[in-house]
Design a protein around this motif. Structure first.
Motif, PDB file in Angstrom:
ATOM      1  N   LYS A  54      61.446 -19.891  66.037  1.00  0.00           N
ATOM      2  CA  LYS A  54      62.259 -18.831  65.460  1.00  0.00           C
ATOM      3  C   LYS A  54      61.943 -17.436  65.981  1.00  0.00           C
ATOM      4  O   LYS A  54      62.574 -16.476  65.569  1.00  0.00           O
ATOM      5  CB  LYS A  54      62.108 -18.843  63.935  1.00  0.00           C
ATOM      6  CG  LYS A  54      62.652 -20.093  63.301  1.00  0.00           C
ATOM      7  CD  LYS A  54      62.540 -20.016  61.804  1.00  0.00           C
ATOM      8  CE  LYS A  54      63.139 -21.248  61.169  1.00  0.00           C
ATOM      9  NZ  LYS A  54      63.115 -21.153  59.713  1.00  0.00           N
ATOM     10  N   HIS A  55      60.978 -17.302  66.860  1.00  0.00           N
ATOM     11  CA  HIS A  55      60.569 -15.999  67.360  1.00  0.00           C
ATOM     12  C   HIS A  55      60.638 -15.979  68.880  1.00  0.00           C
ATOM     13  O   HIS A  55      60.299 -16.962  69.538  1.00  0.00           O
ATOM     14  CB  HIS A  55      59.143 -15.669  66.921  1.00  0.00           C
ATOM     15  CG  HIS A  55      58.992 -15.583  65.449  1.00  0.00           C
ATOM     16  ND1 HIS A  55      58.832 -16.695  64.650  1.00  0.00           N
ATOM     17  CD2 HIS A  55      58.989 -14.521  64.614  1.00  0.00           C
ATOM     18  CE1 HIS A  55      58.732 -16.315  63.392  1.00  0.00           C
ATOM     19  NE2 HIS A  55      58.818 -14.992  63.347  1.00  0.00           N
ATOM     20  N   LYS A  56      61.077 -14.839  69.414  1.00  0.00           N
ATOM     21  CA  LYS A  56      61.052 -14.675  70.871  1.00  0.00           C
ATOM     22  C   LYS A  56      60.885 -13.210  71.219  1.00  0.00           C
ATOM     23  O   LYS A  56      61.103 -12.319  70.394  1.00  0.00           O
ATOM     24  CB  LYS A  56      62.295 -15.254  71.513  1.00  0.00           C
ATOM     25  CG  LYS A  56      63.603 -14.611  71.149  1.00  0.00           C
ATOM     26  CD  LYS A  56      64.734 -15.332  71.862  1.00  0.00           C
ATOM     27  CE  LYS A  56      66.074 -14.934  71.295  1.00  0.00           C
ATOM     28  NZ  LYS A  56      67.159 -15.623  71.974  1.00  0.00           N
ATOM     29  N   ALA A  74      64.232 -12.481  60.589  1.00  0.00           N
ATOM     30  CA  ALA A  74      64.204 -11.408  59.596  1.00  0.00           C
ATOM     31  C   ALA A  74      64.372 -10.021  60.200  1.00  0.00           C
ATOM     32  O   ALA A  74      64.883  -9.118  59.534  1.00  0.00           O
ATOM     33  CB  ALA A  74      62.903 -11.463  58.815  1.00  0.00           C
ATOM     34  N   GLU A  75      63.932  -9.825  61.456  1.00  0.00           N
ATOM     35  CA  GLU A  75      63.959  -8.468  62.004  1.00  0.00           C
ATOM     36  C   GLU A  75      63.894  -8.459  63.520  1.00  0.00           C
ATOM     37  O   GLU A  75      63.561  -9.450  64.165  1.00  0.00           O
ATOM     38  CB  GLU A  75      62.787  -7.657  61.449  1.00  0.00           C
ATOM     39  CG  GLU A  75      61.435  -8.188  61.875  1.00  0.00           C
ATOM     40  CD  GLU A  75      60.288  -7.432  61.242  1.00  0.00           C
ATOM     41  OE1 GLU A  75      60.499  -6.306  60.756  1.00  0.00           O
ATOM     42  OE2 GLU A  75      59.175  -7.965  61.231  1.00  0.00           O
TER      43      GLU A  75
END
Length: 90
Positions: A54-56, A74-75
């Motif tokens: 979910k992060h990159k 989320a941001e």
């Protein structure tokens, strides 16, 4: 009781696979055309590095401004921003 028509089943299956293959080829071909015209865009994602599912982390260029950002569901956080000097070709 009806008998199962294997010829019709195989023809239908082959037709569906042929249509899926054609759609994949068309999408791949048109995506290649979009990649060739990216030089005139003002905003470009130069690189993307997946850190988890979910992060990159992405490197974005806006005109001559470079932005390194972290993206999660989320941001979006700006990690670093700098101005890229125009390169002079000799």
């Amino acid at each position: 009781m009806q008998s199962f028509d294997w010829v019709q089943f195989m023809a239908s299956t082959f037709s569906v696979l042929l249509l899926l293959g054609g759609a994949l080829w068309w999408v791949k071909r048109n995506r290649g055309f979009a990649a060739n015209g990216m030089d005139d865009k003002r905003i470009q994602v130069l690189e993307a590095l997946p850190l988890s599912l979910k992060h990159k982390m992405v490197l974005i260029q806006v005109d001559n401004q470079m932005v390194l950002a972290s993206i999660s569901p989320a941001e979006v956080k700006t990690l670093h921003a700098w101005t890229q000097e125009p390169s002079h070709v000799a």
